[in-house]
Write a protein that holds these residues in place. Structure first.
Motif, mmCIF file in Angstrom:
data_model
loop_
_atom_site.group_PDB
_atom_site.id
_atom_site.type_symbol
_atom_site.label_atom_id
_atom_site.label_comp_id
_atom_site.label_asym_id
_atom_site.label_seq_id
_atom_site.Cartn_x
_atom_site.Cartn_y
_atom_site.Cartn_z
ATOM 1 N N THR A 115 0.837 -1.201 0.000
ATOM 2 C CA THR A 115 0.000 0.000 0.000
ATOM 3 C C THR A 115 0.870 1.248 0.000
ATOM 4 O O THR A 115 1.484 1.594 1.019
ATOM 5 C CB THR A 115 -0.932 0.005 1.227
ATOM 6 N N GLU A 116 0.931 1.934 -1.133
ATOM 7 C CA GLU A 116 1.849 3.060 -1.274
ATOM 8 C C GLU A 116 1.515 4.203 -0.334
ATOM 9 O O GLU A 116 2.415 4.827 0.247
ATOM 10 C CB GLU A 116 1.873 3.557 -2.722
ATOM 11 N N SER A 117 0.246 4.517 -0.164
ATOM 12 C CA SER A 117 -0.115 5.657 0.678
ATOM 13 C C SER A 117 0.367 5.451 2.112
ATOM 14 O O SER A 117 0.892 6.373 2.747
ATOM 15 C CB SER A 117 -1.632 5.871 0.660
ATOM 16 N N ALA A 118 0.207 4.250 2.629
ATOM 17 C CA ALA A 118 0.660 3.962 3.992
ATOM 18 C C ALA A 118 2.179 3.979 4.076
ATOM 19 O O ALA A 118 2.759 4.457 5.067
ATOM 20 C CB ALA A 118 0.120 2.612 4.454
ATOM 21 N N LEU A 119 2.850 3.488 3.050
ATOM 22 C CA LEU A 119 4.311 3.515 3.020
ATOM 23 C C LEU A 119 4.828 4.951 3.055
ATOM 24 O O LEU A 119 5.796 5.262 3.764
ATOM 25 C CB LEU A 119 4.825 2.809 1.770
ATOM 26 N N LYS A 120 4.201 5.827 2.291
ATOM 27 C CA LYS A 120 4.605 7.235 2.277
ATOM 28 C C LYS A 120 4.500 7.841 3.665
ATOM 29 O O LYS A 120 5.385 8.592 4.098
ATOM 30 C CB LYS A 120 3.716 8.026 1.307
ATOM 31 N N ASP A 121 3.425 7.532 4.353
ATOM 32 C CA ASP A 121 3.210 8.091 5.689
ATOM 33 C C ASP A 121 4.298 7.630 6.662
ATOM 34 O O ASP A 121 4.839 8.431 7.436
ATOM 35 C CB ASP A 121 1.835 7.683 6.224
ATOM 36 N N VAL A 122 4.615 6.333 6.636
ATOM 37 C CA VAL A 122 5.633 5.811 7.552
ATOM 38 C C VAL A 122 7.005 6.382 7.193
ATOM 39 O O VAL A 122 7.788 6.756 8.077
ATOM 40 C CB VAL A 122 5.657 4.271 7.537
ATOM 41 N N ALA A 123 7.304 6.464 5.902
ATOM 42 C CA ALA A 123 8.584 7.034 5.474
ATOM 43 C C ALA A 123 8.731 8.467 5.972
ATOM 44 O O ALA A 123 9.816 8.886 6.408
ATOM 45 C CB ALA A 123 8.704 6.969 3.956
#
Length: 241
Positions: free
Chosen positions: A40-48
């Protein structure tokens, strides 16, 4: 004897939420640069973004780790962004429950594809980096279901038994390369997956292991001097009650 993790690079599968996210943030607080893999890209962006706020580098790659090509491309992408890995956290996993007759073969296979083949694909992609460095850590999140089977969990239990066996075999293969291989086998952890499967109730988590508890165990294991090996390559975490 403890070692500093400052400046090391860790790749984490299933890094967008739950144990993966908690471990990523815990490592970032230790000065580790973190590469995240998940679907899930959106969640990955948030964690990054959360990781970068802690003053270290972060990168992410969208991948279904059950697919060899996607796993290998993701590892290559993270390596290009952050450099070669010192640490791999195999955390990606899925679960569902049903009797052997109730669960469709495709669902049974999907659980093994993600939990077992995903662990294998990412480990195999990163292992040459650790061998070249003559050192590193691989930590895989298993489960107490990988130690004792239970009704309606044949697929999940089989996958986690396999992961623990893989861990113990790999530990023997790469010990001469100063690569420490460990597995954590917690019982139910308060993650979105556990809530989705109704394993715990949102209003009754006081006696349930939290993702941050597992992250703390991972960091403690990694900070042990590299020459310190666990007896069986499997660390067991159980509910604190």
């Amino acid at each position: 004897m403890a070692q500093s993790l400052q400046g090391k690079v860790a790749f984490i599968t299933g890094g967008a939420r739950g144990i993966g996210r908690a471990t990523a943030l815990a490592l970032a607080k230790e000065g580790v640069h973190v590469g995240l893999l998940a679907r899930t890209e959106s969640a990955l962006k948030d964690v990054a973004a959360e990781i970068e706020e802690l003053g270290v580098n972060a990168a992410y790659a969208v991948a279904d780790v059950s697919l060899q090509e996607e796993a290998e491309k993701a590892v290559a992408s993270l390596t290009e962004a952050l450099g070669t890995a010192d640490i791999l956290i195999n955390n990606a996993g899925i679960a569902s429950f049903g009797t052997v007759l109730e669960m469709e073969p495709a669902e049974w296979k999907r659980i093994l594809d993600v939990n077992v083949m995903g662990t294998y694909h990412v480990t195999r992609a990163i292992l040459p980096q650790l061998i070249e460095k003559n050192g590193g850590d691989i930590v895989t999140i298993a489960s107490t279901n990988g130690l004792n089977g239970a009704a309606t969990s044949s697929a999940y239990s089989a996958s986690k038994f396999a992961v623990i066996g893989f861990t113990e075999s790999l530990a023997q293969e790469v010990r001469r390369n100063n690569i420490r291989v460990s597995a954590l086998a917690p019982s139910t952890v308060a993650t979105d997956l556990a809530f989705d499967l109704d394993l715990i109730k949102e209003n009754d988590t006081s006696k349930t292991i939290q993702p941050e508890d597992i992250a703390e165990m991972v960091v403690s294991q990694l900070k042990l001097h590299p020459r310190v090996y666990t007896k069986t390559a499997t660390l067991i975490a159980t509910n604190p009650f």
